[in-house]
Enzyme design. Structure first.
Site, PDB file in Angstrom:
ATOM      1  N   SER A  83      22.828   5.823  -0.106  1.00  0.00           N
ATOM      2  CA  SER A  83      23.769   4.669   0.356  1.00  0.00           C
ATOM      3  C   SER A  83      24.851   4.635  -0.941  1.00  0.00           C
ATOM      4  O   SER A  83      24.241   5.010  -1.999  1.00  0.00           O
ATOM      5  CB  SER A  83      23.197   3.523   0.220  1.00  0.00           C
ATOM      6  N   TYR A  86      16.933  -2.940  -3.119  1.00  0.00           N
ATOM      7  CA  TYR A  86      17.288  -2.010  -2.055  1.00  0.00           C
ATOM      8  C   TYR A  86      18.061  -0.965  -2.547  1.00  0.00           C
ATOM      9  O   TYR A  86      17.702   0.335  -2.346  1.00  0.00           O
ATOM     10  CB  TYR A  86      18.255  -2.592  -1.060  1.00  0.00           C
ATOM     11  N   LYS A  90      16.767   3.413  -3.004  1.00  0.00           N
ATOM     12  CA  LYS A  90      17.512   4.464  -2.564  1.00  0.00           C
ATOM     13  C   LYS A  90      17.518   5.475  -3.888  1.00  0.00           C
ATOM     14  O   LYS A  90      17.406   6.772  -3.627  1.00  0.00           O
ATOM     15  CB  LYS A  90      18.910   4.125  -2.045  1.00  0.00           C
TER      16      LYS A  90
HETATM   17  P1  NAD Z   1      17.959   0.714  11.360  1.00  0.00           P
HETATM   18  O1  NAD Z   1      17.279  -0.610  10.908  1.00  0.00           O
HETATM   19  O2  NAD Z   1      18.623   0.594  12.527  1.00  0.00           O
HETATM   20  O3  NAD Z   1      17.149   1.997  11.348  1.00  0.00           O
HETATM   21  C1  NAD Z   1      16.184   2.402  10.731  1.00  0.00           C
HETATM   22  C2  NAD Z   1      14.981   2.664  11.728  1.00  0.00           C
HETATM   23  O4  NAD Z   1      13.794   3.153  11.070  1.00  0.00           O
HETATM   24  C3  NAD Z   1      14.689   1.607  12.598  1.00  0.00           C
HETATM   25  O5  NAD Z   1      14.562   2.134  14.035  1.00  0.00           O
HETATM   26  C4  NAD Z   1      13.212   1.228  12.285  1.00  0.00           C
HETATM   27  O6  NAD Z   1      12.381   0.903  13.497  1.00  0.00           O
HETATM   28  C5  NAD Z   1      12.666   2.566  11.604  1.00  0.00           C
HETATM   29  N1  NAD Z   1      11.522   2.075  10.585  1.00  0.00           N
HETATM   30  C6  NAD Z   1      11.619   1.295   9.592  1.00  0.00           C
HETATM   31  N2  NAD Z   1      10.469   1.440   8.640  1.00  0.00           N
HETATM   32  C7  NAD Z   1       9.688   2.242   9.437  1.00  0.00           C
HETATM   33  C8  NAD Z   1       8.391   2.987   9.179  1.00  0.00           C
HETATM   34  N3  NAD Z   1       7.864   2.683   7.972  1.00  0.00           N
HETATM   35  N4  NAD Z   1       7.938   3.990   9.871  1.00  0.00           N
HETATM   36  C9  NAD Z   1       8.627   4.331  11.122  1.00  0.00           C
HETATM   37  N5  NAD Z   1       9.636   3.958  11.398  1.00  0.00           N
HETATM   38  C10 NAD Z   1      10.321   2.816  10.567  1.00  0.00           C
HETATM   39  O7  NAD Z   1      19.070   1.169   9.970  1.00  0.00           O
HETATM   40  P2  NAD Z   1      20.188   2.145  10.005  1.00  0.00           P
HETATM   41  O8  NAD Z   1      21.459   1.199   9.820  1.00  0.00           O
HETATM   42  O9  NAD Z   1      20.107   3.019  11.291  1.00  0.00           O
HETATM   43  O10 NAD Z   1      19.931   2.926   8.800  1.00  0.00           O
HETATM   44  C11 NAD Z   1      19.220   4.039   8.546  1.00  0.00           C
HETATM   45  C12 NAD Z   1      18.957   4.320   7.144  1.00  0.00           C
HETATM   46  O11 NAD Z   1      20.415   4.708   6.634  1.00  0.00           O
HETATM   47  C13 NAD Z   1      18.367   3.573   6.430  1.00  0.00           C
HETATM   48  O12 NAD Z   1      17.346   4.401   5.669  1.00  0.00           O
HETATM   49  C14 NAD Z   1      19.339   2.694   5.565  1.00  0.00           C
HETATM   50  O13 NAD Z   1      18.718   2.372   4.411  1.00  0.00           O
HETATM   51  C15 NAD Z   1      20.320   4.020   5.412  1.00  0.00           C
HETATM   52  N6  NAD Z   1      21.546   3.399   5.222  1.00  0.00           N
HETATM   53  C16 NAD Z   1      22.258   2.513   5.976  1.00  0.00           C
HETATM   54  C17 NAD Z   1      23.584   1.853   5.947  1.00  0.00           C
HETATM   55  C18 NAD Z   1      23.990   0.767   6.783  1.00  0.00           C
HETATM   56  O14 NAD Z   1      25.046   0.157   6.690  1.00  0.00           O
HETATM   57  N7  NAD Z   1      23.309   0.803   8.057  1.00  0.00           N
HETATM   58  C19 NAD Z   1      24.308   2.277   4.711  1.00  0.00           C
HETATM   59  C20 NAD Z   1      23.662   2.991   3.854  1.00  0.00           C
HETATM   60  C21 NAD Z   1      22.621   3.665   4.137  1.00  0.00           C
HETATM   61  C1  UD1 Z   2      26.390  -4.151   2.108  1.00  0.00           C
HETATM   62  C2  UD1 Z   2      25.435  -3.906   1.320  1.00  0.00           C
HETATM   63  C3  UD1 Z   2      25.192  -2.561   0.667  1.00  0.00           C
HETATM   64  C4  UD1 Z   2      24.970  -1.649   2.206  1.00  0.00           C
HETATM   65  C5  UD1 Z   2      26.050  -1.954   2.866  1.00  0.00           C
HETATM   66  C6  UD1 Z   2      25.823  -1.137   4.053  1.00  0.00           C
HETATM   67  C7  UD1 Z   2      25.280  -6.162   0.102  1.00  0.00           C
HETATM   68  C8  UD1 Z   2      25.621  -6.999  -1.052  1.00  0.00           C
HETATM   69  N1  UD1 Z   2      25.365  -4.922   0.086  1.00  0.00           N
HETATM   70  O1  UD1 Z   2      27.579  -3.684   1.613  1.00  0.00           O
HETATM   71  O2  UD1 Z   2      24.139  -2.715  -0.133  1.00  0.00           O
HETATM   72  O3  UD1 Z   2      24.799  -0.407   1.600  1.00  0.00           O
HETATM   73  O4  UD1 Z   2      26.238  -3.304   3.472  1.00  0.00           O
HETATM   74  O5  UD1 Z   2      26.934  -1.124   5.153  1.00  0.00           O
HETATM   75  O6  UD1 Z   2      24.698  -6.890   1.171  1.00  0.00           O
HETATM   76  N2  UD1 Z   2      31.820  -9.940   4.571  1.00  0.00           N
HETATM   77  C9  UD1 Z   2      32.379 -11.274   4.760  1.00  0.00           C
HETATM   78  N3  UD1 Z   2      31.789 -12.076   5.836  1.00  0.00           N
HETATM   79  C10 UD1 Z   2      30.555 -11.628   6.454  1.00  0.00           C
HETATM   80  C11 UD1 Z   2      30.011 -10.269   5.852  1.00  0.00           C
HETATM   81  C12 UD1 Z   2      30.817  -9.560   4.954  1.00  0.00           C
HETATM   82  O7  UD1 Z   2      33.438 -11.691   4.180  1.00  0.00           O
HETATM   83  O8  UD1 Z   2      29.996 -12.445   6.974  1.00  0.00           O
HETATM   84  C13 UD1 Z   2      32.632  -8.977   3.517  1.00  0.00           C
HETATM   85  C14 UD1 Z   2      31.629  -8.789   2.254  1.00  0.00           C
HETATM   86  O9  UD1 Z   2      32.184  -9.974   1.345  1.00  0.00           O
HETATM   87  C15 UD1 Z   2      32.456  -7.553   1.969  1.00  0.00           C
HETATM   88  C16 UD1 Z   2      32.766  -6.704   3.315  1.00  0.00           C
HETATM   89  O10 UD1 Z   2      32.959  -7.880   4.043  1.00  0.00           O
HETATM   90  O11 UD1 Z   2      33.803  -7.782   0.897  1.00  0.00           O
HETATM   91  C17 UD1 Z   2      32.272  -5.908   3.741  1.00  0.00           C
HETATM   92  O12 UD1 Z   2      30.640  -6.518   3.858  1.00  0.00           O
HETATM   93  P1  UD1 Z   2      29.213  -5.935   4.389  1.00  0.00           P
HETATM   94  O13 UD1 Z   2      29.654  -5.322   5.663  1.00  0.00           O
HETATM   95  O14 UD1 Z   2      28.176  -6.650   4.040  1.00  0.00           O
HETATM   96  O15 UD1 Z   2      29.184  -4.359   3.551  1.00  0.00           O
HETATM   97  P2  UD1 Z   2      29.168  -4.265   1.841  1.00  0.00           P
HETATM   98  O16 UD1 Z   2      29.069  -5.565   1.144  1.00  0.00           O
HETATM   99  O17 UD1 Z   2      29.861  -3.136   1.442  1.00  0.00           O
END
Ligand code: NAD
Ligand code: UD1
Length: 338
Positions: free
Chosen positions: A124, A148, A152
């Site tokens: 991330s 978190y 990572k």
């Molecule tokens: P998500 O929660 O939708 O997907 C994660 C999946 O992993 C889920 O299906 C959950 O059931 C499964 N899981 C969790 N713990 C597990 C375990 N111990 N064993 C087996 N399965 C397990 O999340 P996502 O948004 O799809 O994110 C996927 C990955 O990307 C995560 O590692 C997250 O940290 C990373 N990531 C997500 C974002 C985001 O904004 N969505 C941003 C940056 C990084």
């Molecule tokens: C968040 C996580 C980040 C993660 C990312 C994944 C935090 C502090 N950071 O980041 O670690 O990797 O999601 O996508 O949670 N906002 C509002 N109202 C809301 C929600 C968000 O105003 O209800 C604003 C936030 O202040 C920010 C922007 O929208 O400026 C985006 O927020 P969000 O979607 O939560 O993403 P990140 O803050 O970038």
């Protein structure tokens, strides 16, 4: 290739699985459904018209993960499984370290046990912490400011050390910026449990009538309109970035960290305007103080992905909002509608 996908039923995993199948690979999903539903996989099956294997288990159970890998014999792993809520990670840090760090170590051991040398890891942009400069490039110092983010960062380092044990090993860690959007079909998308933490899922629930207004966290940042600016990336672009990374690890060894973003930032108010246009629904706003730990600006330098993976994002903010709206209006309560 034979590819094991941990967390393949989740938001990013399900969209990536669909593209991996579309690219002709064989897949095994490993998921404990801690934050997902079997319905997502049923829909991927019907969209792809392909079969894949599924093992419902936790990656932290190393002996049983090893057994699963002995049978499937993956040539590569895409590692999504883990916990991802920043606020929750401050409340239950040890659970985050167990799932995200112990889970990664358990996975690497299972890979060693079956001779699998290739991994792509979901990292991330949060590993960068506060910006020394923008856009964030991959050489920017890593100093995450929450638990978190540290899980990572540590997992990246563990994977890096693992690659050094054998010159044939290959790892790509993909540092995602802000993934949003849904598949064009409207059949799969993001389905957060409870109150969404992230901006776009929250806006979508306001538009569909599940919540009354969006809280805007801060309008006094030094940005174009005072609200936070982020690099939103369409989930289908993110998925195709993984397919490109699979092609890359098949041809290269060693360790690379690569940003996946668009290089362009949008403010909260710009996202709201794009969503109102896509949905035709007004989004009432409530201005609130800044959220703890939030940055004013975050966006990616994307040259490395272009150079190494031959990949760049194709979709803009309007398509992101249109596709989220299609998913949300076809599935007002996500997979629970089924
Ligand atoms: P998500 O929660 O939708 O997907 C994660 C999946 O992993 C889920 O299906 C959950 O059931 C499964 N899981 C969790 N713990 C597990 C375990 N111990 N064993 C087996 N399965 C397990 O999340 P996502 O948004 O799809 O994110 C996927 C990955 O990307 C995560 O590692 C997250 O940290 C990373 N990531 C997500 C974002 C985001 O904004 N969505 C941003 C940056 C990084
Ligand atoms: C968040 C996580 C980040 C993660 C990312 C994944 C935090 C502090 N950071 O980041 O670690 O990797 O999601 O996508 O949670 N906002 C509002 N109202 C809301 C929600 C968000 O105003 O209800 C604003 C936030 O202040 C920010 C922007 O929208 O400026 C985006 O927020 P969000 O979607 O939560 O993403 P990140 O803050 O970038």
């Amino acid at each position: 290739m034979r590819i094991a996908i941990t967390g393949g039923a989740g938001y990013i995993g399900s969209h990536t699985l669909l593209d991996i199948l579309g690219d002709g690979h064989e897949a095994l999903v490993i998921d404990n459904y801690a934050n997902s539903s079997p319905e997502a996989l049923a829909r991927v099956k019907s969209l792809s018209n392909r079969t894949f294997e599924m093992s419902e288990q936790t990656i932290t159970d190393q002996p049983s993960l090893s057994e699963t890998f002995q049978q499937f014999k993956p040539e590569a792993v895409i590692h999504f499984a883990g916990l991802k809520a920043v606020g929750e990670s401050e409340d239950i840090p040890l659970t985050y370290y167990e799932e995200n760090i112990q889970g990664t170590i358990s996975l690497l051991r299972a890979m060693d046990g079956c001779g699998c040398k290739n991994i792509i890891f979901s990292s991330s942009a949060t590993v960068y912490g506060l910006p020394d400069y923008l856009p964030f490039d991959e050489a920017h110092p890593t100093a995450p400011i929450n638990t978190y983010g540290r899980t990572k960062y540590f997992a990246e380092e563990i994977i890096h050390d693992w690659t050094k044990t054998d010159p044939a090993k290959s790892a790509v860690v993909l540092r995602y910026f802000n993934p949003v959007g849904a598949h064009k079909s409207g059949m799969i998308g993001e389905d957060p449990a409870g109150i969404p933490n992230n901006l776009v899922p929250f806006i979508a629930q306001v538009a569909i009538g599940r919540r009354d207004a969006l809280s805007v966290f801060g309008n006094d940042y030094e940005t174009k309109d005072g609200t936070g600016v982020r690099d939103y990336i369409h989930i289908n672009d993110l998925a195709s970035g993984h397919v490109a990374a699979v092609d890359y690890i098949a041809e290269h060894t060693g360790f690379e960290a690569i940003n996946l973003g668009t290089g362009r930032g949008y403010s909260v108010l710009e996202v709201v305007a794009a969503f109102e246009k896509a949905s035709g629904k007004p989004i009432p706003l409530r201005y609130e103080p800044r959220r703890k730990g939030d940055l004013a600006n975050s966006y990616a330098e994307c040259d490395k992905a272009k150079r190494l993976l031959g990949w760049h994002a194709q979709f803009g903010i309007n398509e992101m909002c249109e596709d989220v709206w299609r998913w949300q209006s076809q599935n007002p309560h996500g997979y629970r509608d089924n």
